[in-house]
Design a protein around this motif. Structure first.
Motif, PDB file in Angstrom:
ATOM      1  N   UNK A  57       0.839  -1.210   0.000  1.00  0.00           N
ATOM      2  CA  UNK A  57       0.000   0.000   0.000  1.00  0.00           C
ATOM      3  C   UNK A  57       0.869   1.253   0.000  1.00  0.00           C
ATOM      4  N   UNK A  58       1.928   1.219   0.813  1.00  0.00           N
ATOM      5  CA  UNK A  58       2.816   2.383   0.901  1.00  0.00           C
ATOM      6  C   UNK A  58       3.569   2.605  -0.403  1.00  0.00           C
ATOM      7  N   UNK A  59       4.075   1.524  -0.997  1.00  0.00           N
ATOM      8  CA  UNK A  59       4.828   1.669  -2.249  1.00  0.00           C
ATOM      9  C   UNK A  59       3.944   2.184  -3.378  1.00  0.00           C
ATOM     10  N   UNK A  60       2.666   1.811  -3.352  1.00  0.00           N
ATOM     11  CA  UNK A  60       1.740   2.256  -4.387  1.00  0.00           C
ATOM     12  C   UNK A  60       1.262   3.689  -4.164  1.00  0.00           C
ATOM     13  N   UNK A  61       1.679   4.283  -3.067  1.00  0.00           N
ATOM     14  CA  UNK A  61       1.317   5.655  -2.697  1.00  0.00           C
ATOM     15  C   UNK A  61      -0.175   5.802  -2.376  1.00  0.00           C
ATOM     16  N   UNK A  62      -0.889   4.671  -2.247  1.00  0.00           N
ATOM     17  CA  UNK A  62      -2.320   4.755  -1.944  1.00  0.00           C
ATOM     18  C   UNK A  62      -2.564   5.329  -0.552  1.00  0.00           C
ATOM     19  N   UNK A  63      -1.629   5.099   0.378  1.00  0.00           N
ATOM     20  CA  UNK A  63      -1.812   5.610   1.735  1.00  0.00           C
ATOM     21  C   UNK A  63      -1.670   7.128   1.807  1.00  0.00           C
ATOM     22  N   UNK A  64      -1.229   7.745   0.703  1.00  0.00           N
ATOM     23  CA  UNK A  64      -1.173   9.206   0.677  1.00  0.00           C
ATOM     24  C   UNK A  64      -2.527   9.812   0.322  1.00  0.00           C
ATOM     25  N   UNK A  65      -3.437   8.962  -0.165  1.00  0.00           N
ATOM     26  CA  UNK A  65      -4.808   9.410  -0.420  1.00  0.00           C
ATOM     27  C   UNK A  65      -5.545   9.362   0.914  1.00  0.00           C
ATOM     28  N   UNK A  66      -6.025  10.504   1.372  1.00  0.00           N
ATOM     29  CA  UNK A  66      -6.555  10.612   2.735  1.00  0.00           C
ATOM     30  C   UNK A  66      -7.677   9.625   3.011  1.00  0.00           C
ATOM     31  N   UNK A  67      -8.601   9.481   2.044  1.00  0.00           N
ATOM     32  CA  UNK A  67      -9.724   8.577   2.264  1.00  0.00           C
ATOM     33  C   UNK A  67      -9.250   7.134   2.379  1.00  0.00           C
ATOM     34  N   UNK A  68      -8.330   6.738   1.508  1.00  0.00           N
ATOM     35  CA  UNK A  68      -7.801   5.372   1.551  1.00  0.00           C
ATOM     36  C   UNK A  68      -7.047   5.143   2.857  1.00  0.00           C
ATOM     37  N   UNK A  69      -6.200   6.118   3.222  1.00  0.00           N
ATOM     38  CA  UNK A  69      -5.409   5.978   4.450  1.00  0.00           C
ATOM     39  C   UNK A  69      -6.320   5.826   5.669  1.00  0.00           C
ATOM     40  N   UNK A  70      -7.351   6.678   5.745  1.00  0.00           N
ATOM     41  CA  UNK A  70      -8.222   6.610   6.913  1.00  0.00           C
ATOM     42  C   UNK A  70      -8.982   5.290   6.963  1.00  0.00           C
ATOM     43  N   UNK A  71      -9.494   4.852   5.802  1.00  0.00           N
ATOM     44  CA  UNK A  71     -10.239   3.588   5.783  1.00  0.00           C
ATOM     45  C   UNK A  71      -9.352   2.416   6.200  1.00  0.00           C
ATOM     46  N   UNK A  72      -8.112   2.420   5.751  1.00  0.00           N
ATOM     47  CA  UNK A  72      -7.220   1.323   6.096  1.00  0.00           C
ATOM     48  C   UNK A  72      -6.801   1.391   7.567  1.00  0.00           C
ATOM     49  N   UNK A  73      -6.591   2.583   8.076  1.00  0.00           N
ATOM     50  CA  UNK A  73      -6.253   2.709   9.494  1.00  0.00           C
ATOM     51  C   UNK A  73      -7.438   2.273  10.363  1.00  0.00           C
ATOM     52  N   UNK A  74      -8.644   2.622   9.910  1.00  0.00           N
ATOM     53  CA  UNK A  74      -9.837   2.220  10.641  1.00  0.00           C
ATOM     54  C   UNK A  74     -10.004   0.702  10.605  1.00  0.00           C
ATOM     55  N   UNK A  75      -9.822   0.115   9.414  1.00  0.00           N
ATOM     56  CA  UNK A  75      -9.926  -1.343   9.281  1.00  0.00           C
ATOM     57  C   UNK A  75      -8.861  -2.041  10.124  1.00  0.00           C
ATOM     58  N   UNK A  76      -7.664  -1.467  10.114  1.00  0.00           N
ATOM     59  CA  UNK A  76      -6.571  -2.039  10.915  1.00  0.00           C
ATOM     60  C   UNK A  76      -6.903  -1.954  12.407  1.00  0.00           C
ATOM     61  N   UNK A  77      -7.463  -0.811  12.807  1.00  0.00           N
ATOM     62  CA  UNK A  77      -7.823  -0.647  14.211  1.00  0.00           C
ATOM     63  C   UNK A  77      -8.944  -1.580  14.634  1.00  0.00           C
ATOM     64  N   UNK A  78      -9.996  -1.679  13.809  1.00  0.00           N
ATOM     65  CA  UNK A  78     -11.126  -2.548  14.143  1.00  0.00           C
ATOM     66  C   UNK A  78     -10.699  -4.010  14.239  1.00  0.00           C
ATOM     67  N   UNK A  79      -9.892  -4.459  13.266  1.00  0.00           N
ATOM     68  CA  UNK A  79      -9.488  -5.866  13.285  1.00  0.00           C
ATOM     69  C   UNK A  79      -8.537  -6.157  14.443  1.00  0.00           C
ATOM     70  N   UNK A  80      -7.671  -5.191  14.770  1.00  0.00           N
ATOM     71  CA  UNK A  80      -6.777  -5.372  15.917  1.00  0.00           C
ATOM     72  C   UNK A  80      -7.591  -5.462  17.205  1.00  0.00           C
ATOM     73  N   UNK A  81      -8.573  -4.563  17.334  1.00  0.00           N
ATOM     74  CA  UNK A  81      -9.416  -4.548  18.527  1.00  0.00           C
ATOM     75  C   UNK A  81     -10.220  -5.837  18.635  1.00  0.00           C
ATOM     76  N   UNK A  82     -10.804  -6.265  17.516  1.00  0.00           N
ATOM     77  CA  UNK A  82     -11.601  -7.496  17.523  1.00  0.00           C
ATOM     78  C   UNK A  82     -10.738  -8.729  17.761  1.00  0.00           C
ATOM     79  N   UNK A  83      -9.432  -8.610  17.506  1.00  0.00           N
ATOM     80  CA  UNK A  83      -8.518  -9.726  17.745  1.00  0.00           C
ATOM     81  C   UNK A  83      -7.995  -9.740  19.176  1.00  0.00           C
ATOM     82  N   UNK A  84      -8.422  -8.762  19.975  1.00  0.00           N
ATOM     83  CA  UNK A  84      -8.022  -8.746  21.379  1.00  0.00           C
ATOM     84  C   UNK A  84      -6.935  -7.756  21.726  1.00  0.00           C
ATOM     85  N   UNK A  85      -6.557  -6.891  20.790  1.00  0.00           N
ATOM     86  CA  UNK A  85      -5.513  -5.895  21.054  1.00  0.00           C
ATOM     87  C   UNK A  85      -6.162  -4.621  21.579  1.00  0.00           C
TER      88      UNK A  85
END
Length: 205
Positions: A57-85
């Motif tokens: 994602x970083x190499x493709x520069x997609x994380x520099x797109x604010x909407x993509x970055x936020x959605x992925x950070x949110x997905x990462x946070x939700x899955x981490x939380x649901x996994x017990x983190x």
């Protein structure tokens, strides 16, 4: 409700795209797969997949797109939380709307963490209380399976809690008629069915 079907459709859709590089279609595949896994109760699979895909994602520069970055950070946070983190937090960066959503997510995590800590404290207090009671105490779930026993109940029934857990109460705590020796009805089923207190029948032991 068709999780396998949803996964198959998602896989069929991404199969049409090249595996060379990481394009917006791969992001959508990753993002939609997250919500399928969350719905299916397998968040760890998505969390590991997101972490593995983060460099691409970083190499493709997609994380520099604010909407993509936020959605992925949110997905990462939700899955981490649901996994017990419980340490999962969303970074409060970017435009005001993104920061507000991140703050709301972080507050939700903190509230959940506080509730879970309170529940653990309550569970520990209940365990200490049960063990201090001189009478035998056995607790069951709504299906009548043993979930708790204190030391007195273990001694009287001959069942250690570790072996009694999950078993039918009638198997662990057998009530018999003292005059005939026949098994008596267990009042717990009546309690679970009616929601009212029930006593033991006469001449039971």
């Amino acid at each position: 409700d068709d999780v396998p079907g949803a996964r198959a459709e998602l896989q069929a859709a991404i199969a049409q795209w090249s595996t060379r590089g990481f394009q917006i279609q791969h992001f959508l595949y990753l993002y939609m797969g997250t919500w399928i896994d969350l719905y299916a109760g397998t968040p760890r699979e998505s969390y590991d997949r997101i972490l593995a895909s983060w460099p691409a994602l970083s190499r493709a520069l997609l994380l520099q797109v604010e909407d993509v970055r936020f959605r992925m950070l949110l997905a990462r946070g939700f899955t981490a939380l649901a996994s017990g983190d419980d340490a999962a937090r969303a970074p409060v960066t970017g435009p005001e709307e993104t920061r507000t959503l991140a703050q709301q997510f972080n507050r939700m995590v903190e509230v959940r963490t506080g509730i879970e800590a309170a529940l653990r404290h309550s569970e520990n207090s209940l365990a200490v209380t049960l063990q201090s009671i001189g009478d035998a105490v056995i607790a069951t779930d709504l299906a009548g399976r043993v979930t708790r026993m204190n030391g007195t109940a273990e001694r009287l029934t001959g069942w250690p809690l570790a072996e009694a857990m999950g078993r039918e109460l009638s198997e662990v705590f057998r009530i018999v008629n003292s005059q005939t020796g026949e098994t008596s009805d267990n009042p717990v089923r009546k309690v679970l069915a009616s929601g009212r207190a029930e006593g033991l029948a006469n001449h039971t032991a």
